[in-house]
Every structure is written in C-alpha cells, then in structure tokens.
Design an enzyme around this catalytic site. Structure first.
Site, PDB file in Angstrom:
ATOM      1  N   ASP B  25       1.065  -1.274  -0.102  1.00 43.78           N
ATOM      2  CA  ASP B  25      -0.171  -0.095  -0.008  1.00 43.78           C
ATOM      3  C   ASP B  25       0.737   1.237  -0.023  1.00 43.78           C
ATOM      4  O   ASP B  25       1.527   1.613   1.039  1.00 43.78           O
ATOM      5  CB  ASP B  25      -0.896  -0.060   1.332  1.00 43.78           C
ATOM      6  CG  ASP B  25      -1.965   1.301   1.423  1.00 43.78           C
ATOM      7  OD1 ASP B  25      -1.848   1.943   0.374  1.00 43.78           O
ATOM      8  OD2 ASP B  25      -2.490   1.498   2.300  1.00 43.78           O
ATOM      9  N   LYS B  87       2.880  11.196  -3.021  1.00 44.08           N
ATOM     10  CA  LYS B  87       1.883  10.660  -3.972  1.00 44.08           C
ATOM     11  C   LYS B  87       0.787  11.730  -4.598  1.00 44.08           C
ATOM     12  O   LYS B  87       0.446  11.547  -5.658  1.00 44.08           O
ATOM     13  CB  LYS B  87       1.079   9.874  -2.921  1.00 44.08           C
ATOM     14  CG  LYS B  87       0.110   8.950  -3.711  1.00 44.08           C
ATOM     15  CD  LYS B  87      -0.647   8.164  -2.841  1.00 44.08           C
ATOM     16  CE  LYS B  87      -1.617   7.157  -3.393  1.00 44.08           C
ATOM     17  NZ  LYS B  87      -2.292   6.233  -2.442  1.00 44.08           N
ATOM     18  N   GLU B 184      -7.163   0.618  -4.641  1.00 48.15           N
ATOM     19  CA  GLU B 184      -7.355   0.406  -3.034  1.00 48.15           C
ATOM     20  C   GLU B 184      -8.752   0.039  -2.267  1.00 48.15           C
ATOM     21  O   GLU B 184      -8.717  -1.085  -1.473  1.00 48.15           O
ATOM     22  CB  GLU B 184      -6.811   1.739  -2.365  1.00 48.15           C
ATOM     23  CG  GLU B 184      -5.407   1.850  -2.680  1.00 48.15           C
ATOM     24  CD  GLU B 184      -4.723   3.413  -2.418  1.00 48.15           C
ATOM     25  OE1 GLU B 184      -5.451   4.553  -1.988  1.00 48.15           O
ATOM     26  OE2 GLU B 184      -3.621   3.723  -2.576  1.00 48.15           O
ATOM     27  N   ASP B 206     -13.106   5.421   1.431  1.00 45.52           N
ATOM     28  CA  ASP B 206     -11.621   5.454   1.477  1.00 45.52           C
ATOM     29  C   ASP B 206     -11.114   6.484   1.298  1.00 45.52           C
ATOM     30  O   ASP B 206     -10.881   7.185   0.212  1.00 45.52           O
ATOM     31  CB  ASP B 206     -10.927   4.365   0.409  1.00 45.52           C
ATOM     32  CG  ASP B 206      -9.540   4.268   0.603  1.00 45.52           C
ATOM     33  OD1 ASP B 206      -8.901   4.953   1.660  1.00 45.52           O
ATOM     34  OD2 ASP B 206      -8.772   3.469  -0.216  1.00 45.52           O
TER      35      ASP B 206
END
Lengths: 180, 622
Positions: B25, B87, B184, B206
């Site tokens: 992850d 990210k 994800e 999420d």
C-alpha cells in the site's frame, strides 16, 4: 495438428451459449459471463508466460465486450441486426416521425428548465418517464425482432432508442451538475 | 536464489515452491507491505516493530537517502530536501497541483510531471516513490528470506492513467515485478469480504492522506464485482490539515511563511486533527523562525465547521457512484471504512447518516488495503490452485479523443469492466494526406480543455490517397492494471502498418535502465546479476508452465510432430538456463514462447468451450 481452430470470430450469442434473439435470459447471460471470466481472466494468468498473459487479455477483453453488447437492450438489438446484415443507419438516417421529434424537443426544453430551476424532483420524474418510454420501445423491439422479423421497423426503433439513451445520459449529467 | 523445481516428463508435477509475493500500500502519508504466510495475510513490521512506514524521503547533501521515520525527523529543518506526501505529485504537472505557494518545496516544471529540486539533485515523484517502495522491498526480502517474485501495488481507484503509469514506473525503478496495480477500495473489499464471508452490495469509503475513493461492489460467492467507482484524487486528510493551517495563519495574521515554518505548522495541524478525534479541543503551540509564538486552541466543533465542505465533497462523489451503479443508499448492505482519515468522528457520522447504518470499522483502516493486496498477490503469484476468486474491476474515468471544435468523443466510458478495448476508424480529409494527429484525453467533461490530456501522437506514413480513402483503425486497450495503450493500423491501402503508442509521461525501458544506472544504490554488477537471476526465474517458470500444459493437453491438442517441436525448444532452453549468458536464456525463452503460441491458443479455446458445457456456476463457486 488437430482441427480445433481458434474460434475468436464466433458471434457473441454463441460465445455466451445463448440463442440469437432479442429476448434473452439475463440470468443465463450473467452465469455464462462469470463462467467465461473464470477461465480467461488475467488474474488466472499473472504467473504464466507473457504470451499466455496476452492471450488472456485479448479473450477477457472480448468477453467483456460481448457482455456489454448483450446486456444492453440497445446494443443487443443493434448487434442482432448487424448479424442479419442490417445497418441501423443511426448517423445517416435522420428521418424520424414528426410526433417523436416533437416529443424529443419537449423533453429537451423541460430538461433545460429543470437545470435552470435546479428542480431535482422534476428531474427524477423525467428520468422515470424516460425509463418508461425506453421499456416500451424495448417491448416493440422484441416483437419486431423475434416474432415478426421486421428488421426495417426494428432499425427505426433502434434509432428512437438511441435518442432516449442520449436523453437519459443527459439527465444523469444534470443530476451530477445540480449536485455540485 | 534457488531455481524452481521442474518435474521430469512423465511424472506428475511436484507441488511447486511457495513463491514470495507481497502487497504494497503506497500511501500518501504512510506505506505498508504485507504478505500471506501459512494462509494468513499479515503486515510485515520493520526492525523496530513499526508496521507503518511514513511516506517521507529525505535527500542529504552528501547523497545519502533516508526513508520513513528518519526522514520525518529532518522535515522541519530541511523542508526542501524532505519530500512528504509525494503521492500527490505522481503524474501531475505544476499546474495540476495548484496552491504551490503553500507547499515548502522547490518545484521544477517539467513536461507531463513536475519535479523537485533537492540537495541530491532534481528528483521526479517517480524516483521519490521508488525510494519508498525500495525500502519496503528490502523489509520484505529480509523478513521472508529471499527475493520477491512480484508485488501487487495499490493505487486509488480514481487515479487516472498518468498517475497509474507513474506508480508502475516507480515500482519498476525499485526493482519490483508488478503483478498488478490494484485499486485500494477493491483491495480492502477482498480483505473484508473474505474475512466476513460477506454477500451483497457493499460500499467502500476510502479517505486516505491525499486521495478519496468510493467504490460500490457486489460480493457474491467467489466474485468481487465493482459496479461503480468515484472519488477525488486530490482530497484527503492533508486537506483537513491544510484547513487548520489556514485557520492558524488567519488567527495570527500571518502570510508567506518561510518553508520550515510551513512544514512545522502543517505538522502541528495534523496532530491537532488527530487529537480532535478523541478530544473536544486541541492546543496548538509553536514558535516560528522569527521568534513569534503561536498559541491557539481549536475546538472540535470549529474544526468540523471549517472542514464541512470537504466532507460534503465526499458525499457528492458517493451519490454519483450510486447513480452510476443504479442503486440507492438503501440497497447498500454495509459500508467499509478505509484510510486513517475516516477516524474523524464527523466523517463517521456523515457516512452513517447518509446510509442510515453504522459504518463497518472492524478492520484496521490503516492496514486493510495492504492486507487485501497481499491476498491478491498470493493468488497472482500462482500460490493457490483453482479455488481462488474472480475480481472484476472497472476503469474510473472515461477515455476519449478530441474531435472537431475541441470536443471529446468518448471511446471507453467510465465504469467499464477491464480489460477493455474499443476500436475506432479514422480517415484523411485532404488528398495525399500522409499523417494525422490523435489526441487522447481522460475525464467526463465535454470540452477537451476540461479533461486530462493523456497523449498526443501523430500517425505517419499513411500511403497518399484521395481524401477519405485511407482507413486508419485506432485501438484503445485498457489492461487489467487500468493502463491504456493505443495502437493504430492503416487498412485502406491493403498493406498494414501498425504502431504502438505510449502516453508521453510514461518511462521507457531505457529511461528506467538509465535511472537505475544513475542511482548510487544499484551497482552495475548487482544489476547484471539481478538480470540473470530474473531471466533464469522466468525461464524456469516458463518450462514449468509448458510442462504442465503438455501433460494436461499435449496428447489431445497436438500431434506428435508438434509435441516434438515444443520439446525441442524446451531442451534448447534447458541447455542454457544454468549458464551465465542472460541474453542466450532470453533468446531461448522467446523461441519457446513462439513455439507454444498455437498450443496456448488451443488450450484457451478448449477452456472457453468447457466453461459453457457442463460446468455450471456451482462448480466455479466451490
């Protein structure tokens, strides 16, 4: 070599083991889809050599395309007609019945109005009406394609249905627009 | 590394060695690595017992690179050289990022993707992410005692093509074999669904450090089917911190702070946000580099008020996803909460109110994605038999091409199940025209200028013909990673020319090799040795696969001559596999691949046929 040629060209109805008709058993379609996916999906081939991974991607792409084609009534009707060598002429044939065109114009105007007045309830009602109209056209398609084999009439309905799908899409965008 | 065992012809294949595979992850704030051991998915901790690796990379002036907690310690003192939340920059240009004035970095604008100037030189977000992935790879290889066969890397479901490509490039740069990019929320659904034997339609909400996803999935025995996904790849916990940061500036009449102060206040904002999850107020005290003291109290209700619009944005995406799935909130059986940011009480309440039920929090929201990714990695590496499940995921954003007047024509609509392909025919509009340009975009808006430009490419070498006579068939293929490739073929002239186009922001193999070369961590000898080992592993796996295939279907699908031909290619590969010439192994692998192409197609045809005759769904579910 033994004669088991790659039958990549078979039509989608055969691929999904269904009779080539407009009215289909949607449960059987879904079961065939999952059974095929279980055989060809890239996740089953991730640990295998490149050539098999590529083959799996091609097959899965085709299975997905077939499922999309057969699942949607509009796509299914158009595809069935193409198997009979009939072009639905959705871009070239714009000669629609006058009453249908009038109705379309009314709907567009109503859609613009709900957009401007931000009337979500009216938009919901419109969506219901459009769905109802689409179901009605689908019933007509079943008769023309499966019983009467009147492909010219069916092409006309496909063109109408395309108008309505476009309208439904715009209603969807209007929902998104009013929500932001 | 030990080679895989190959069964002798005539003997049944021995149960193969367990292949080391991990799920990673790669998060905005924290990253994790997990693996399946003895059938149980578990997160691998570092030597100090920490599961979470802060996604922070520090570049020292002496060329040293720190990752994680050690890098975090440097972030306030050396903000320019310490990259946090990288990210958010993956596959993004300077223009995309917006508010760069309030980010403590020295940005360099570059085509496609921005870069960052550090003490160790200019770094692309791909290189920074590769450091994080490299640290996790080392952690895993130490813990598992061997080299990894491959990894599943998770990405936000709403990541577009540029962001996905950048992530895959980073993994390759870190020396990882990417088994799959996995969304994800889908990874979370696997972990949750298998753990709870869940059936029905579920929503996965999420909210991570920098990204938000909502996915609607139908879970039925053995099948995880994503019905729709939506989100915002620039909305996460960081934005909640940022609201507190702006509130601090306003309260204290501050503006245009130096970089170390920005980083310090953002860090304070983050810990205040975390405190407010359990307490009614948070005390923020800090000293700025000017000597000025910051001393404020933030109440939970004030925090909730200032972030209400962010929460609303997530609910908006939720409504869109439900509409796309043609469902309502009442159809949802359960809502799985994922991501550290979902710990905020007002998020829990808003989601609970929306669905009219309490959200599910029984799996650690920080770990559930990595755990699910590891479970999928184990399957993809081939460690399970035929008893695994089917995962049907979708493309989050429509792909289209530019048409007349700057309008977009959609080629592959959002929420199409992947892999997916669509071909489109184009023709020339002038006599003798030999080139045409095609502009591929991603997004839902009607105007090209409102969508993301993925690639502009020119088709050249079209044979000169009268206008409208050339037929150029352009195929858009989205693979199981959600990545697009475009190929074009001129068919009108009878002779076919085909090209493969890669979006401009992707790295070529040569660039990856050069970056690896440039990196001080990878000495040249290591690279050669690694290339040889990788080639040997691939060759061994190929031999094993072909041997199994021959034993299953050789007699029925091939005549004796065809079998002998494949055996010949196998022997040729066996003759070189133990040697040190990786090019020779590569050539023999390619030859064997070629020799088995027809056989592989026949096997696939056979399995497709068998899928529909006799084998009913009940067999698949067992």
């Amino acid at each position: 070599m033994l004669p088991i040629g790659t039958d990549f060209q078979q039509d989608f109805f055969s691929l999904f083991n269904l009779p080539a008709r407009f009215q289909i058993d949607s449960t059987a379609l879904e079961q065939s889809y999952l059974a095929l996916q279980a055989q060809v999906h890239p996740d089953k081939f991730a640990h295998l050599p490149e050539s098999e991974r590529r083959l799996s991607m091609q097959w899965t792409t085709r299975v997905n395309e077939g499922y999309q084609t057969l699942r949607s009534p509009l796509n299914r009707a158009r595809y069935l007609l193409s198997l009979h060598g009939v072009d639905t002429q959705e871009d070239s044939n714009t000669a629609m019945p006058v009453d249908f065109l009038m109705q379309q114009m009314e709907w567009r105007e109503a859609l613009d109005e709900t957009r401007q007045t931000k009337n979500i309830a009216a938009l919901g009602e419109m969506e219901q009406r459009a769905q109802h109209e689409m179901r009605f056209l689908q019933q007509q398609l079943a008769v023309d394609l499966d019983d009467r084999h009147d492909y010219a009439a069916a092409s006309g309905i496909v063109r109408k249905l395309k108008f309505l799908e476009k309208l439904a899409e715009e209603i969807g965008s209007a929902f998104d627009e009013l929500d932001s | 590394m030990a080679l895989l065992q190959i069964a002798e012809p005539g003997l049944s294949a021995a149960p193969h060695q367990h292949r080391l595979a991990v799920g990673i992850d790669l998060g905005t704030t924290n990253s994790l690595v997990a693996t399946v051991r003895s059938g149980i998915s578990m997160v691998l901790n570092d030597e100090h017992g920490y599961a979470l690796l802060p996604s922070v990379v520090h570049y020292g002036s002496g060329g040293e690179v720190l990752v994680g907690r050690a890098a975090q310690d440097e972030q306030s003192a050396y903000p320019y050289n310490t990259i946090v939340s990288v990210k958010r920059f993956m596959g993004r240009s300077l223009m995309d990022v917006g508010d760069v004035g309030n980010l403590p970095y020295r940005f360099v604008d570059a085509p496609g993707m921005l870069q960052l100037r550090t003490a160790a030189g200019v770094k692309s977000p791909v290189e920074v992410s590769a450091e994080i992935l490299g640290a996790l790879r080392s952690r895993a290889e130490q813990a598992l005692g061997g080299e990894l066969v491959g990894a599943v890397i998770t990405v936000p479901a709403y990541f577009d093509d540029a962001q996905r490509q950048a992530t895959k490039d980073a993994a390759r740069l870190a020396g990882l074999n990417v088994l799959r990019l996995l969304n994800e929320p889908t990874a979370a659904a696997i972990a949750y669904g298998l753990d709870n034997a869940a059936e029905g339609v579920y929503a996965v909400y999420d909210l991570g450090g920098g990204t938000f996803d909502i996915s609607i999935l139908r879970l039925s025995k053995g099948v995880f089917e994503v019905l729709a996904t939506n989100g915002d790849s620039a909305l996460g916990g960081d934005d909640f911190d940022h609201r507190i940061y702006c509130w601090l500036l306003e309260k204290n009449g501050l503006s245009a702070l130096p970089a170390p102060d920005i980083r310090a206040l953002l860090t304070h904002a983050r810990s205040a946000k975390e405190q407010l999850s359990d307490q009614n107020e948070a005390h923020i005290a800090a000293m700025l580099s000017s000597g000025e003291l910051i001393d404020n109290v933030l109440t939970r209700s004030a925090f909730q008020d200032m972030t209400q619009t962010l929460v609303q944005r997530t609910l908006q995406a939720l409504r869109k996803a439900l509409r796309d799935a043609k469902l309502t909130a009442q159809d949802i059986k359960g809502v799985v909460m994922v991501g550290g940011a979902t710990r905020m009480p007002h998020i829990q309440k808003a989601v609970g109110d929306f669905f009219g039920q309490a959200p599910l929090n029984n799996l650690d929201p920080d770990k559930v994605v990595a755990l699910g990714a590891a479970i999928q990695a184990n399957v993809l590496a081939g460690n399970r038999g035929g008893d695994d499940w089917l995962l049907l995921d979708v493309i989050p954003l429509s792909l289209g091409i530019e048409t007349m007047g700057g309008l977009v024509e959609k080629i592959i609509p959002r929420n199409s199940t992947i892999p997916s392909a669509r071909a489109q025919e184009f023709t020339t509009y002038k006599d003798g025209q030999t080139a045409m340009s095609i502009h591929v975009v991603q997004g839902e808006r009607e105007l090209v200028s409102d969508c993301r430009s993925l690639a502009k490419f020119e088709l050249r070498g079209i044979p000169p013909m009268v206008a409208g006579a050339a037929r150029i068939r352009v195929t858009f293929q989205v693979d199981a990673d959600g990545l697009l490739s475009v190929s074009a073929r001129e068919t009108g002239s009878g002779k076919e020319a085909s090209i493969v186009v890669k979006p401009s922001y992707g790295l070529s193999d040569e660039e990856i090799t050069r970056m690896l070369h440039d990196s001080t961590q990878h000495a040249r000898d290591d690279m050669v040795a690694r290339a040889l080992r990788e080639q040997q592993t691939e060759a061994a796996q190929l031999l094993e696969a072909v041997e199994n295939a021959l034993q299953q279907d050789g007699e029925t699908l091939l005549d004796a001559a065809a079998q002998a031909q494949i055996r010949g290619s196998m022997d040729a590969l066996r003759a070189v596999i133990g040697g040190s010439d990786h090019q020779a192994i590569k050539r023999a692998v390619e030859a064997l691949n070629l020799a088995t192409t027809e056989f592989a197609q026949r096997r696939m045809d056979k399995s497709v046929k068998s899928a529909l005759t006799g084998h009913k769904l009940s067999d698949l579910e067992s």
